[in-house]
Design a protein around this motif. Structure first.
Motif, short mmCIF file in Angstrom:
data_model
loop_
_atom_site.label_atom_id
_atom_site.label_comp_id
_atom_site.label_asym_id
_atom_site.label_seq_id
_atom_site.Cartn_x
_atom_site.Cartn_y
_atom_site.Cartn_z
N ILE A 70 0.48 -1.24 0.23
CA ILE A 70 0.12 0.10 -0.02
C ILE A 70 0.22 1.65 -0.45
N GLU A 71 0.86 2.22 -0.42
CA GLU A 71 1.39 3.46 -0.71
C GLU A 71 1.44 4.19 0.09
N THR A 72 2.12 4.48 0.37
CA THR A 72 2.59 5.81 1.93
C THR A 72 3.98 6.45 1.58
N ARG A 73 4.18 7.36 2.15
CA ARG A 73 5.01 8.22 2.72
C ARG A 73 5.97 7.68 3.34
N VAL A 74 7.38 7.84 3.76
CA VAL A 74 7.92 6.99 4.19
C VAL A 74 9.04 7.83 5.24
N THR A 75 9.34 7.15 6.85
CA THR A 75 10.36 8.88 7.65
C THR A 75 12.04 7.78 7.67
N LEU A 76 12.46 8.47 7.57
CA LEU A 76 13.48 7.53 7.86
C LEU A 76 14.93 8.28 8.53
N THR A 77 14.99 8.33 9.34
CA THR A 77 16.12 8.68 10.34
C THR A 77 17.92 8.70 10.07
N TRP A 78 18.19 9.52 10.58
CA TRP A 78 19.63 9.46 10.48
C TRP A 78 20.89 9.79 11.75
N ASP A 79 22.00 10.11 11.76
CA ASP A 79 22.76 9.71 13.12
C ASP A 79 24.10 10.39 12.55
N ASP A 80 25.45 10.77 13.16
CA ASP A 80 26.57 11.31 13.11
C ASP A 80 27.06 9.74 11.82
N ASN A 81 26.91 8.63 12.55
CA ASN A 81 27.43 7.50 11.52
C ASN A 81 26.61 7.45 10.22
N SER A 82 26.03 8.26 9.60
CA SER A 82 25.30 8.86 8.02
C SER A 82 25.43 9.03 6.93
N ASN A 83 26.92 9.77 8.12
CA ASN A 83 28.14 10.66 6.68
C ASN A 83 26.99 11.45 5.87
#
Length: 390
Positions: free
Chosen positions: A214-227
């Motif tokens: 099913i279609e959705t918007r997605v939230t992704l998270t990052w921290d300082d290891n994500s560079n």
């Protein structure tokens, strides 16, 4: 919290058996925990019968080792709490229908079997997730509310969220702190140099697997290891990107909002159908430079005079420049100002560090994928990938 004793109704047959020297609770009949009942497992659970009509509270407790849930049938609990020092390992899916709490330890699921997951049924909420307490592997949600997956990799919580419509037919996901070019649990890699024209780069540090029809918007998270600074200089240029299952190319899934800064935050995608994309991660959509460069991103320092060093053709037109090179963990392995003067000399990057960060000077770097950032005074930076072959 205090470990529980048990108050259950045993409607058929179960027994305690010895598995590799450790006692296990083995159900091959019909077991039910009634309302107001409580049961604490201090040993492994093997479920080969009916154990999915529970009320009350179920806890897993072990303060000097690990516990395992296995069997042929999925156990489903009402309230579920996890307090296991060396983690709770799932060899069969486990569900919760009212409330789940992380007290101590992670829940480990096999990353090569996505249907074995910690399942949040009926919009079950959870409490206590952090870097030391989360689902290291797959979790799933079924319900009618927005949901934030408590997923991570090793001792790193990196949640992913979906909108409520995605949960109505079950959404399932996991986080991987690894290079999508060389994933450990997929049959092939996802070439981060292959993307549609609206993109400029794709992260080599991490990705998520999200499954849902099913279609959705997605939230992704990052921290300082994500560079993220290796991808963008500002969050306006950040995008959620997905590996298109049919086209075998990274596709721009948009940026409809961000919070935070380059060291930590969240991004919301445009709507998309998760099952159309094998994995998702971060990308950049900006055209970073007006200059006309040709980047030779294969370095083979074998002394044959061909690609012995990292070359950026056209760089002489921008003399106030600095080249930085990072490994897949975001550790800087090389840095040089006025790189156009040295790129074809022994001071150019030839697969060796020059003593930056934790990499010792003149240390020969292993074969693999690296990330370069070209900084030019008064202009946005250029970033991309290079490969060391020997």
């Amino acid at each position: 919290m205090k470990a529980l004793t048990h108050t259950i109704a045993i409607l058929a047959t179960c027994f305690f058996s010895s598995i590799t020297g450790q006692e296990a609770f083995h159900n091959f009949g019909n077991v039910q925990i009634h309302e107001q009942g409580a049961m604490g497992f201090h040993l492994d659970v093997i479920n080969d019968g009916t154990f999915n009509q529970n009320l009350g509270l179920t806890g897993f407790y072990n303060y000097d080792g690990r516990l395992t849930v296995s069997g042929t049938e999925k156990p489903v609990f009402y309230d579920l709490e996890i307090d296991v020092d060396d983690d709770l390992y799932l060899e069969v899916a486990v569900g919760s229908t009212n409330f789940q709490e992380f007290i101590n330890g992670r829940v480990i699921t096999p990353r090569d079997q996505i249907m074995i997951s910690l399942d949040y049924d009926n919009d079950t909420p959870y409490l206590g997730a952090n870097d030391d307490r989360h689902v290291d592997g797959y979790s799933a949600v079924t319900g009618d509310l927005d949901f934030r997956f408590p997923v991570g990799d090793d001792y790193r919580l990196r949640p992913m969220a979906v909108e409520r419509q995605a949960a109505t037919n079950t959404a399932r996901g996991a986080y991987f702190f690894e290079d999508p070019n060389n994933p450990n649990f997929f049959p092939k890699g996802f070439d981060t140099a292959t993307f549609e024209p609206t993109l400029y780069g794709v992260s080599i540090f991490e990705f998520w697997d999200l499954n849902g029809a099913i279609e959705t918007r997605v939230t992704l998270t990052w921290d300082d290891n994500s560079n993220l600074p290796t991808l963008v200089e500002n969050l306006e240029d950040l995008r959620v990107v997905g590996w298109d299952t049919e086209q075998n190319i990274w596709v721009n899934l948009g940026n409809t909002g961000t919070i935070g800064d380059l060291d930590g935050g969240e991004i919301i995608s445009a709507p998309f159908t998760p099952d159309a994309y094998t994995i998702i991660t971060f990308g950049s959509s900006s055209e970073l430079l007006d200059g006309d460069f040709e980047v030779f991103n294969a370095v083979s320092p074998n002394g044959d005079g061909i690609n012995d060093t990292f070359i950026i053709q056209g760089l002489i037109a921008y003399p106030d420049n600095t080249v930085e090179i990072f490994n897949r963990w975001g550790v800087k392995v090389y840095e040089k100002s006025e790189y156009h003067k040295v790129q074809e000399t022994s001071a150019g990057f030839a697969g060796r560090s020059n003593g930056r960060a934790t990499i010792m000077q003149d240390n020969e770097l292993p074969v693999g994928t690296y990330y370069y950032v070209l900084k030019i005074s008064g202009r946005k930076s250029l970033s991309g990938y290079l490969y060391i072959n020997r």
